[in-house]
Scaffold this motif. Structure first.
Motif, mmCIF file in Angstrom:
data_model
loop_
_atom_site.group_PDB
_atom_site.id
_atom_site.type_symbol
_atom_site.label_atom_id
_atom_site.label_comp_id
_atom_site.label_asym_id
_atom_site.label_seq_id
_atom_site.Cartn_x
_atom_site.Cartn_y
_atom_site.Cartn_z
ATOM 1 N N ARG A 5 34.149 37.041 34.404
ATOM 2 C CA ARG A 5 34.947 37.712 35.435
ATOM 3 C C ARG A 5 34.839 36.940 36.747
ATOM 4 O O ARG A 5 33.788 36.392 37.068
ATOM 5 C CB ARG A 5 34.465 39.164 35.657
ATOM 6 N N TRP A 6 35.938 36.903 37.481
ATOM 7 C CA TRP A 6 35.967 36.266 38.797
ATOM 8 C C TRP A 6 36.243 37.326 39.852
ATOM 9 O O TRP A 6 37.178 38.124 39.724
ATOM 10 C CB TRP A 6 37.075 35.211 38.868
ATOM 11 N N GLN A 7 35.424 37.340 40.898
ATOM 12 C CA GLN A 7 35.653 38.213 42.034
ATOM 13 C C GLN A 7 36.481 37.453 43.070
ATOM 14 O O GLN A 7 36.069 36.381 43.516
ATOM 15 C CB GLN A 7 34.320 38.652 42.654
ATOM 16 N N VAL A 8 37.643 37.977 43.430
ATOM 17 C CA VAL A 8 38.508 37.291 44.388
ATOM 18 C C VAL A 8 38.890 38.251 45.515
ATOM 19 O O VAL A 8 38.873 39.477 45.356
ATOM 20 C CB VAL A 8 39.791 36.739 43.724
ATOM 21 N N LYS A 9 39.250 37.654 46.643
ATOM 22 C CA LYS A 9 39.707 38.442 47.779
ATOM 23 C C LYS A 9 40.968 37.795 48.335
ATOM 24 O O LYS A 9 41.121 36.576 48.350
ATOM 25 C CB LYS A 9 38.629 38.514 48.858
ATOM 26 N N SER A 10 41.895 38.651 48.767
ATOM 27 C CA SER A 10 43.152 38.176 49.334
ATOM 28 C C SER A 10 43.612 39.174 50.380
ATOM 29 O O SER A 10 42.911 40.144 50.712
ATOM 30 C CB SER A 10 44.213 38.025 48.234
ATOM 31 N N ASP A 11 44.804 38.961 50.924
ATOM 32 C CA ASP A 11 45.351 39.897 51.914
ATOM 33 C C ASP A 11 45.538 41.278 51.320
ATOM 34 O O ASP A 11 45.529 42.290 52.037
ATOM 35 C CB ASP A 11 46.692 39.373 52.441
ATOM 36 N N ALA A 12 45.702 41.356 49.998
ATOM 37 C CA ALA A 12 45.886 42.642 49.329
ATOM 38 C C ALA A 12 44.567 43.343 49.051
ATOM 39 O O ALA A 12 44.553 44.477 48.568
ATOM 40 C CB ALA A 12 46.657 42.447 48.027
ATOM 41 N N GLY A 13 43.457 42.688 49.348
ATOM 42 C CA GLY A 13 42.145 43.269 49.111
ATOM 43 C C GLY A 13 41.372 42.507 48.061
ATOM 44 O O GLY A 13 41.750 41.405 47.660
ATOM 45 N N SER A 14 40.268 43.099 47.593
ATOM 46 C CA SER A 14 39.420 42.457 46.590
ATOM 47 C C SER A 14 39.751 42.994 45.205
ATOM 48 O O SER A 14 40.145 44.161 45.055
ATOM 49 C CB SER A 14 37.943 42.704 46.892
ATOM 50 N N ARG A 15 39.569 42.133 44.212
ATOM 51 C CA ARG A 15 39.778 42.573 42.830
ATOM 52 C C ARG A 15 38.964 41.690 41.896
ATOM 53 O O ARG A 15 38.477 40.619 42.281
ATOM 54 C CB ARG A 15 41.246 42.550 42.450
ATOM 55 N N THR A 16 38.820 42.161 40.675
ATOM 56 C CA THR A 16 38.123 41.418 39.631
ATOM 57 C C THR A 16 39.135 40.924 38.610
ATOM 58 O O THR A 16 39.987 41.690 38.165
ATOM 59 C CB THR A 16 37.076 42.301 38.936
#
Length: 296
Positions: free
Chosen positions: A191-202
């Motif tokens: 799994r990769w934890q990512v963050k963007s303008d839309a928020g964080s997600r896995t």
């Protein structure tokens, strides 16, 4: 310890014999032999194996020469520079750099440094392992997020960040739906934890290809075989021209590139000149700056 005797030992070891050392330094051979014998007596160690027609360092002699040769050379260089009011960097400069940085930026950096300092003989090797600077004779190493080491000092000169990217044809999946992924050989994350303008997600991932080089990972991702985590500096042009799209930044500590050198070693003119060269090439040390430098 008698520094004069130590200097004479280093002279003999460097030239491989008393006769050659005496001729090179215009010193009596008998004096050099006596000095080395006095040093051996003081240390209670045999530093040379003496034969009828050859002279060979013992294991203890080789270890002493590896450590003192560099230090005495830098002391001489420092004294000469002070006497000359600064001096010009010269001599051999050995640097170890990680593979990706070497492939993307080190060739240009090395060439520009050589043009600026023609009296320095620069040697760069690529290695991602933790080299022993003293034992292997390096003056400077560049490392990514190095572990703390009391024997080394240095500075961060560049920062980068990891971005999850894919071709526009590969859609970002719904939660818990695995996406085909290109990974580094040693990577085992599912799994990769990512963050963007839309928020964080896995993002759940299913590795379909494992490669040892980030350059190979980038080239594979361009074909559309899967998504990957890559340094921004490596794919900034792909993002700009739309070849790849970003799914967000990886939620991990930033990538920091350090320039390191031994604490026991005086900062030579050569090392100082290269550190200044890094600062001039990357004045802010930002990922965008590295990307622009690597892809002019």
């Amino acid at each position: 310890m008698d520094l004069l005797a130590l200097a004479d030992f280093t002279l003999v070891a460097r030239h491989g014999g008393f006769g050659r050392a005496a001729r090179a330094a215009n010193r009596p051979k008998a004096t050099l032999s006596r000095r080395v014998a006095e040093l051996e007596a003081a240390l209670d160690l045999r530093l040379f194996e003496r034969g009828a027609r050859m002279l060979k360092l013992t294991e203890e002699g080789r270890a002493l020469f590896e450590r003192t040769g560099v230090l005495l050379g830098e002391l001489e260089e420092t004294a000469a520079a002070i006497a000359a009011g600064g001096g010009t960097p010269k001599g051999r400069l050995r640097i170890s750099a990680p593979l990706v940085f070497a492939q993307t930026a080190m060739g240009r950096l090395a060439a520009e440094f050589t043009l600026a300092y023609p009296a320095v003989r620069l040697e760069v090797t690529t290695d991602d392992r933790g080299v022993d600077m003293i034992e292997e004779g390096y003056d400077l190493v560049i490392r990514v997020n190095p572990a703390p080491d009391d024997a080394l000092v240095g500075r961060v000169f560049l920062r980068d960040r990891l971005v999850v990217v894919a071709t526009p044809a590969l859609a970002l999946p719904q939660a818990d739906v695995p996406v085909p992924a290109v990974v580094r050989t040693a990577e085992d994350r599912q799994r990769w934890q990512v963050k963007s303008d839309a928020g964080s997600r896995t993002i759940a991932v299913e590795p379909v290809l494992a490669l040892s080089s980030l350059i190979m990972v980038r080239d594979a991702v361009r074909t559309g075989v899967g998504a990957a985590r890559l340094p921004f500096s490596l794919i900034s042009r792909d993002l700009a021209d739309g070849t790849l799209v970003s799914w967000g930044e990886v939620d991990t500590p930033e990538i920091a590139l350090w320039a390191l050198y031994p604490t026991r070693r005086l900062l030579s003119l050569r090392v100082k000149a290269f550190l200044d060269h890094l600062s001039e090439a990357f004045p802010t040390g930002s990922p965008d700056e590295l990307a622009a430098y690597a892809t002019p």
